[in-house]
Each structure stands twice: as structure tokens, then as C-alpha cells.
Design a protein around this motif. Structure first.
Motif, PDB file in Angstrom:
ATOM      1  N   GLU A   1      -8.185  -4.199  -0.585  1.00 15.37           N
ATOM      2  CA  GLU A   1      -8.021  -2.777  -0.360  1.00 15.37           C
ATOM      3  C   GLU A   1      -6.920  -2.157  -1.191  1.00 15.37           C
ATOM      4  O   GLU A   1      -5.880  -2.726  -1.550  1.00 15.37           O
ATOM      5  N   THR A   2      -7.463  -0.764  -1.978  1.00 15.93           N
ATOM      6  CA  THR A   2      -6.614  -0.434  -2.880  1.00 15.93           C
ATOM      7  C   THR A   2      -5.472   0.593  -2.131  1.00 15.93           C
ATOM      8  O   THR A   2      -4.346   0.848  -2.625  1.00 15.93           O
ATOM      9  N   SER A   3      -6.014   1.069  -0.946  1.00 13.48           N
ATOM     10  CA  SER A   3      -5.026   1.849   0.004  1.00 13.48           C
ATOM     11  C   SER A   3      -5.900   2.232   1.071  1.00 13.48           C
ATOM     12  O   SER A   3      -6.919   2.031   1.234  1.00 13.48           O
ATOM     13  N   ASP A   4      -5.037   2.878   1.968  1.00 11.50           N
ATOM     14  CA  ASP A   4      -5.730   2.944   3.340  1.00 11.50           C
ATOM     15  C   ASP A   4      -6.788   4.415   2.989  1.00 11.50           C
ATOM     16  O   ASP A   4      -6.612   5.063   2.449  1.00 11.50           O
TER      17      ASP A   4
ATOM     18  N   ASP B   1       0.950  -1.089   0.011  1.00  9.80           N
ATOM     19  CA  ASP B   1      -0.071  -0.110   0.114  1.00  9.80           C
ATOM     20  C   ASP B   1       0.898   1.278   0.067  1.00  9.80           C
ATOM     21  O   ASP B   1       0.469   2.253  -0.783  1.00  9.80           O
TER      22      ASP B   1
ATOM     23  N   TYR C   1       2.417   1.636  -3.431  1.00  7.77           N
ATOM     24  CA  TYR C   1       1.384   2.443  -4.398  1.00  7.77           C
ATOM     25  C   TYR C   1       1.102   3.755  -4.167  1.00  7.77           C
ATOM     26  O   TYR C   1       1.047   4.375  -5.048  1.00  7.77           O
ATOM     27  N   ASN C   2       0.956   4.208  -2.907  1.00  4.73           N
ATOM     28  CA  ASN C   2       0.739   5.487  -2.500  1.00  4.73           C
ATOM     29  C   ASN C   2       1.842   6.262  -2.992  1.00  4.73           C
ATOM     30  O   ASN C   2       1.319   7.415  -3.713  1.00  4.73           O
TER      31      ASN C   2
ATOM     32  N   ARG D   1      -2.124  -9.270  -6.511  1.00  3.43           N
ATOM     33  CA  ARG D   1      -3.091  -8.352  -6.877  1.00  3.43           C
ATOM     34  C   ARG D   1      -4.638  -8.951  -6.882  1.00  3.43           C
ATOM     35  O   ARG D   1      -5.490  -8.171  -6.292  1.00  3.43           O
TER      36      ARG D   1
ATOM     37  N   ASN E   1      -5.626   8.264   3.244  1.00  5.07           N
ATOM     38  CA  ASN E   1      -5.088   8.702   1.894  1.00  5.07           C
ATOM     39  C   ASN E   1      -6.012   8.848   0.954  1.00  5.07           C
ATOM     40  O   ASN E   1      -5.965   9.814   0.110  1.00  5.07           O
TER      41      ASN E   1
ATOM     42  N   ARG F   1      -5.464  -9.100  -2.841  1.00  4.17           N
ATOM     43  CA  ARG F   1      -5.702  -7.546  -2.167  1.00  4.17           C
ATOM     44  C   ARG F   1      -7.097  -7.112  -2.639  1.00  4.17           C
ATOM     45  O   ARG F   1      -7.684  -6.879  -3.713  1.00  4.17           O
TER      46      ARG F   1
END
Length: 191
Positions: free
Chosen positions: A108-111, A24, A27-28, A103, A114, A106
Motif C-alpha cells: 500500500e502506498t498510502s491510505d 504511511d 509519506y503523506n 519498501r 488520502n 509494503r
């Protein structure tokens, strides 16, 4: 499909334990560098391929996040330099199915923090950040948005702490200049 050898299984297990927890954050960071979700995914995938390929040079138990950020940052810089000529071709056969399985697992794409921050950011602020030179933008984002310490940023980017302080100071001043008019239209009356 061939069976993985014991060494390959150990490599994959060690990789999963050391690297996957930082997906994560990677990615961010990639999204902030590229400002495009597709390019960010490509950059993260490129980083994973390189990290997996050179995982034997990683010393287990050290700062995996800093090691991955350094690979990501170097990949971004190399891709940026090559973009005027021809994008680099990468052979993903070794880890493509592995990456796709990660992928797919997962959800969740990010928290959430964010995502909310990105949603709240005005276009003017986003554009001001994008206009910062890349070295300054990276340090400002890592420190002021992501909350990393100077030492952590220095390790991630593989530069001295003094350089981080200098880039942060100059980046903040450039951002302040960029946003002065923006702030005045929203009621700011100071210098």
C-alpha cells in the motif's frame, strides 16, 4: 554478509515495532511538504536513516510519530536551506538494504482516503496551498486535512500550542484570501 549482533537485532526489532507503523503518515506528510512523490520518498528515506542512526536517543514507548515527524520536518527545512548551495550527501550504507526490504514488503502506498482527497482537489486549491508560507501550510495540512489536534501538532513540530494556533489562524486567513476568487467562480456569494 555478516550476521547481526544481538544488540543490532534488538535495535532493528524495536525500530520495526515503534517506527514502521507510522510510514504511511510520514509519506503523506512528506508528500504534502515536497509536493513531489520522488522528493517525498527521498525525504522519508532520509528520515528513516536519521531515526535509525539516532534510535538510541529515542525513549521507547513515547510518541514515536511525533519524534519521526520532527525529524522529517527538520530534514525538510535543512534540505530546503541547503538546496541553493548543494544538496547534502548522506551515507545510506547502514540502513539502505533495510529500507529497501521495508519498501519491497509494503504494497500500500498510502491510505485510500488520502488518495481520494488528493484526486478530488482542484489545481486551484492545490496551488493556493503551495503558495502558503511553509510554516502555515504545514499546520493547516496537519490540522485541517490530516485531523491532528493542536497538541499533537505542537509535539510533532516541537513548538508551543500558542504558536500552532497563531499559524493555523494566519494560514487559514491567507488561504481564505487566496481562495476567495476561486470560491466566487463556483457560486460562493458571502464575504
Amino acid at each position: 554478509m555478516s550476521q547481526l549482533t544481538r544488540d543490532e537485532q534488538k535495535k532493528q526489532k524495536d525500530f520495526d515495532e515503534e517506527i514502521i507503523p507510522h510510514m504511511d503518515a510520514l509519506y503523506n506528510f512528506a508528500l504534502r511538504l515536497t509536493t513531489d512523490p520522488n522528493d517525498a520518498e527521498d525525504l522519508v528515506q532520509d528520515t528513516i536513516v536519521k531515526a535509525y542512526r539516532f534510535f538510541s536517543s529515542y525513549e521507547k514507548g513515547t510518541n514515536a510519530k511525533a519524534w519521526m515527524f520532527r525529524i522529517l520536518k527538520n530534514s525538510f527545512i535543512n534540505n530546503y536551506r541547503k538546496s541553493s548551495i548543494k544538496p547534502s550527501q548522506v551515507d545510506y550504507d547502514e540502513v539502505s538494504s533495510y529500507y529497501e526490504s521495508i519498501r519491497a514488503e509494503r504494497t500500500e502506498t498510502s491510505d485510500l482516503e488520502n488518495l481520494m482527497f488528493r484526486e478530488m482537489m482542484d489545481d486551484d486549491l492545490s496551488m493556493a496551498l503551495k503558495r502558503l508560507p511553509e510554516d502555515f501550510r504545514t499546520v493547516v495540512l496537519l490540522c485541517d486535512v490530516d485531523g491532528y489536534t493542536y497538541e499533537e501538532i505542537a509535539n510533532m513540530l516541537d513548538v508551543p500550542i500558542g504558536t500552532i494556533r497563531s499559524r493555523l489562524h494566519r494560514g487559514r486567513n491567507l488561504l481564505k484570501t487566496e481562495l476567495l476568487e476561486y470560491a466566487k467562480t463556483r457560486g460562493y456569494t458571502g464575504d
